[in-house]
Design an enzyme around this catalytic site. Structure first.
Site, PDB file in Angstrom:
ATOM      1  N   ASP A  79       0.818  -1.210   0.000  1.00  0.00           N
ATOM      2  CA  ASP A  79       0.000   0.000   0.000  1.00  0.00           C
ATOM      3  C   ASP A  79       0.852   1.261   0.000  1.00  0.00           C
ATOM      4  O   ASP A  79       2.072   1.196   0.169  1.00  0.00           O
ATOM      5  CB  ASP A  79      -0.974  -0.011   1.200  1.00  0.00           C
ATOM      6  CG  ASP A  79      -0.327  -0.525   2.489  1.00  0.00           C
ATOM      7  OD1 ASP A  79       0.920  -0.519   2.575  1.00  0.00           O
ATOM      8  OD2 ASP A  79      -1.058  -0.933   3.398  1.00  0.00           O
ATOM      9  N   ASN A 147      -7.566  -2.830  14.319  1.00  0.00           N
ATOM     10  CA  ASN A 147      -8.951  -3.108  13.910  1.00  0.00           C
ATOM     11  C   ASN A 147      -9.034  -4.309  12.963  1.00  0.00           C
ATOM     12  O   ASN A 147     -10.066  -4.545  12.351  1.00  0.00           O
ATOM     13  CB  ASN A 147      -9.570  -1.874  13.238  1.00  0.00           C
ATOM     14  CG  ASN A 147      -8.828  -1.455  11.978  1.00  0.00           C
ATOM     15  OD1 ASN A 147      -7.865  -2.099  11.579  1.00  0.00           O
ATOM     16  ND2 ASN A 147      -9.276  -0.389  11.347  1.00  0.00           N
ATOM     17  N   HIS A 149      -7.254  -4.745  10.200  1.00  0.00           N
ATOM     18  CA  HIS A 149      -6.989  -4.508   8.769  1.00  0.00           C
ATOM     19  C   HIS A 149      -5.711  -5.220   8.316  1.00  0.00           C
ATOM     20  O   HIS A 149      -4.803  -5.464   9.093  1.00  0.00           O
ATOM     21  CB  HIS A 149      -6.986  -3.012   8.421  1.00  0.00           C
ATOM     22  CG  HIS A 149      -5.788  -2.227   8.854  1.00  0.00           C
ATOM     23  ND1 HIS A 149      -5.852  -0.889   9.181  1.00  0.00           N
ATOM     24  CD2 HIS A 149      -4.472  -2.563   8.993  1.00  0.00           C
ATOM     25  CE1 HIS A 149      -4.656  -0.449   9.500  1.00  0.00           C
ATOM     26  NE2 HIS A 149      -3.794  -1.439   9.400  1.00  0.00           N
ATOM     27  N   GLU A 154      -9.736  -1.925   5.364  1.00  0.00           N
ATOM     28  CA  GLU A 154     -10.334  -1.624   6.656  1.00  0.00           C
ATOM     29  C   GLU A 154     -11.579  -2.494   6.873  1.00  0.00           C
ATOM     30  O   GLU A 154     -12.086  -3.110   5.922  1.00  0.00           O
ATOM     31  CB  GLU A 154     -10.720  -0.131   6.695  1.00  0.00           C
ATOM     32  CG  GLU A 154      -9.539   0.829   6.498  1.00  0.00           C
ATOM     33  CD  GLU A 154      -8.652   0.967   7.750  1.00  0.00           C
ATOM     34  OE1 GLU A 154      -8.595   0.046   8.577  1.00  0.00           O
ATOM     35  OE2 GLU A 154      -8.010   2.032   7.883  1.00  0.00           O
TER      36      GLU A 154
HETATM   37  C1  F6R Z   1       1.504  -1.627   6.115  1.00  0.00           C
HETATM   38  C2  F6R Z   1       0.158  -2.179   6.186  1.00  0.00           C
HETATM   39  C3  F6R Z   1      -0.622  -2.205   7.450  1.00  0.00           C
HETATM   40  C4  F6R Z   1       0.196  -2.518   8.698  1.00  0.00           C
HETATM   41  C5  F6R Z   1      -0.676  -2.400   9.939  1.00  0.00           C
HETATM   42  C6  F6R Z   1       0.120  -2.617  11.207  1.00  0.00           C
HETATM   43  O1  F6R Z   1       2.015  -1.693   4.817  1.00  0.00           O
HETATM   44  O2  F6R Z   1      -0.327  -2.602   5.195  1.00  0.00           O
HETATM   45  O3  F6R Z   1      -1.664  -3.160   7.338  1.00  0.00           O
HETATM   46  O4  F6R Z   1       0.744  -3.795   8.593  1.00  0.00           O
HETATM   47  O5  F6R Z   1      -1.272  -1.141   9.986  1.00  0.00           O
HETATM   48  O6  F6R Z   1       1.017  -1.560  11.361  1.00  0.00           O
HETATM   49  P1  F6R Z   1       2.119  -1.576  12.501  1.00  0.00           P
HETATM   50  O7  F6R Z   1       3.063  -2.662  12.143  1.00  0.00           O
HETATM   51  O8  F6R Z   1       2.752  -0.215  12.406  1.00  0.00           O
HETATM   52  O9  F6R Z   1       1.408  -1.819  13.782  1.00  0.00           O
END
Ligand code: F6R
Length: 254
Positions: A79, A147, A149, A154
């Site tokens: 992403d 959450n 995701h 989301e």
């Molecule tokens: C990042 C991504 C997100 C993260 C998620 C957890 O490329 O796609 O899904 O893996 O937000 O983020 P952290 O590791 O910062 O808790």
């Protein structure tokens, strides 16, 4: 290493719980290294965020020790924030060069990133979807949001979804706020690979560490797949391996 196969719906899930985030990250790095050792031209799906930092550090240790080369590997990131060029410190592209690409022998021509500053997000999403179709992902690395995701899919995202522009949830905006380097506010939109793109990977490795992830991990592993928890759809995939530290595993019924 402690393996805990679990049953979710009709599948056995591979779950490895290790005492610390450091150990869980090292185990994930080893999965990536063995995939690239077995197939130097592997197509890797990569994630950003706080969680994979230790994984990338371990990969760089292996590079520094002369144990691995990524010169033939192809990468796709999950992403990117909309509105940020790769040169912006808060872009996921810049993160990847800081944490991994800039310190290893990845070839720029084999690094695929979403252009957050594209003039037209729909055209950019279609370009990325075409590239993904041409290069099926061998191993997809994931983190998980509080959450549930995965990527920036989301709650409510559809399991068949493909690369698309999404609006970030309030929870994600709050979670990512402390990670900003130059921006004052987390961008409201992102382009993300869809859950369908993630599930198309041959193998998926997901790393979750820390107590903030425990509830999302519990819902993903011990509840029926539901759009309200995007990562719960991973249990419909036949080759997914969860790596958790004790804190992230804290709410699992064992
Ligand atoms: C990042 C991504 C997100 C993260 C998620 C957890 O490329 O796609 O899904 O893996 O937000 O983020 P952290 O590791 O910062 O808790």
């Amino acid at each position: 290493m402690d393996h805990h196969p679990r049953i979710a719906s009709d599948r056995v899930l591979n779950v490895t719980i290790l005492p610390t985030a450091q150990e869980a990250s090292a185990a994930v790095a080893e999965k990536i290294l063995s995939a690239v050792r077995a197939n130097p031209a592997a197509v890797l799906g990569l994630a950003t965020g706080q969680t994979p930092r230790r994984v990338y550090a371990a990969l760089l240790d292996a590079v520094a020790a002369g144990e691995i080369s990524f010169a033939d590997a192809t990468t796709f990131n999950l992403d990117e924030y909309c509105g940020l060029p790769a040169s912006h410190a808060d872009s996921f592209a810049a993160y990847m060069y800081r944490e991994l690409f800039g310190k290893a022998d990845f070839r720029p021509a084999r690094i695929n990133l979403i252009d957050g500053a594209a003039a037209d997000n729909e055209v950019e999403a279609a370009r990325y979807a075409r590239l993904l179709a041409e290069h099926p992902i061998d191993l997809q690395l994931l983190g998980i949001g509080t959450n549930g995701h995965i990527g920036f899919n989301e709650p409510g995202a559809l399991p068949a979804g493909r690369v698309q522009t999404v609006k970030l949830s309030e929870e994600t905006l709050l979670a990512n706020q402390p990670t900003l380097i130059e921006l004052k506010q987390v961008p409201a939109h992102a382009i993300t690979m869809g859950i369908g793109d993630i599930l198309a990977a041959r193998e998926i490795v997901i790393l979750a560490t820390g107590p903030a992830k425990a509830e999302a991990v519990r819902r993903s592993l011990q509840e029926t797949p539901d759009n309200a928890c995007p990562a719960s759809h991973l249990s419909t995939h036949s080759n997914v391996h969860w790596f958790l530290d004790e804190a992230a595993a804290g709410l699992l019924q064992r």
